[in-house]
Design an enzyme around this catalytic site. Structure first.
Site, PDB file in Angstrom:
ATOM      1  N   MET A  88      11.002 -81.914 -67.576  1.00  0.00           N
ATOM      2  CA  MET A  88      11.297 -83.284 -66.827  1.00  0.00           C
ATOM      3  C   MET A  88      11.381 -82.890 -65.261  1.00  0.00           C
ATOM      4  SD  MET A  88      15.135 -83.711 -68.227  1.00  0.00           S
ATOM      5  CE  MET A  88      15.920 -81.933 -67.692  1.00  0.00           C
ATOM      6  N   PRO A  89      11.250 -83.345 -64.294  1.00  0.00           N
ATOM      7  CA  PRO A  89      11.627 -85.063 -64.270  1.00  0.00           C
ATOM      8  C   PRO A  89      10.205 -85.884 -64.722  1.00  0.00           C
ATOM      9  CG  PRO A  89      11.061 -83.959 -61.874  1.00  0.00           C
ATOM     10  CD  PRO A  89      11.227 -82.861 -63.006  1.00  0.00           C
ATOM     11  N   LEU A  90      10.487 -87.160 -64.927  1.00  0.00           N
ATOM     12  CA  LEU A  90       9.584 -88.174 -65.207  1.00  0.00           C
ATOM     13  C   LEU A  90       9.132 -88.851 -63.762  1.00  0.00           C
ATOM     14  CD1 LEU A  90       7.752 -90.134 -66.624  1.00  0.00           C
ATOM     15  CD2 LEU A  90       9.788 -91.377 -67.528  1.00  0.00           C
TER      16      LEU A  90
END
Length: 134
Positions: free
Chosen positions: A1-3
């Site tokens: 993650m991040p998205l």
């Protein structure tokens, strides 16, 4: 993650969109230190009348190349966020010819309990993944 969720005006070639994603992922790797396969990116292409992105009084002239980027991530330091913004702006300008005033970035912080990467399991909370990157 991040998205990373990108909104942009339709009309770019698949190669141009892919280059934007590649540049962005490299900055994520460099600034946040996540594993290379920790890659989550979504592109929404919109008609030009569906995006109204003004300048908040800063005097910016936006072009059809404008990108609005939402970064959903576990908490990051102010220094990391600022470094990400600066490096991404520079990378997109140098490698994709996107003017710095055509990039709008907003961070949305959440915790590792807020993520499931599949199977309906919160992998960080359940211990299937290590601690969320800081």
């Amino acid at each position: 993650m991040p998205l990373l969720v990108f909104d942009m005006i339709e009309g770019r070639t698949p190669t141009a969109v892919r280059k934007i994603l590649e540049c962005s992922h490299q900055v994520v790797l460099d600034v946040f230190g996540v594993p290379a396969r920790d890659r989550y990116q979504i592109v929404h292409e919109n008609k030009d009348y569906q995006m109204v992105i003004e300048d908040t009084g800063l005097g910016y002239e936006r072009s059809r190349d404008v990108i609005v980027l939402r970064v959903f991530t576990s908490p990051r330091s102010l220094e990391q966020k600022h470094l990400f913004m600066q490096r991404l702006s520079t990378a997109l300008q140098q490698q994709c010819a996107i003017a710095p005033q055509d990039l709008v970035i907003s961070f949305f912080s959440n915790s590792r309990d807020d993520w499931s990467f599949g199977e309906g399991v919160a992998q960080y909370s359940s211990g299937r993944l290590g601690a969320a990157p800081k």
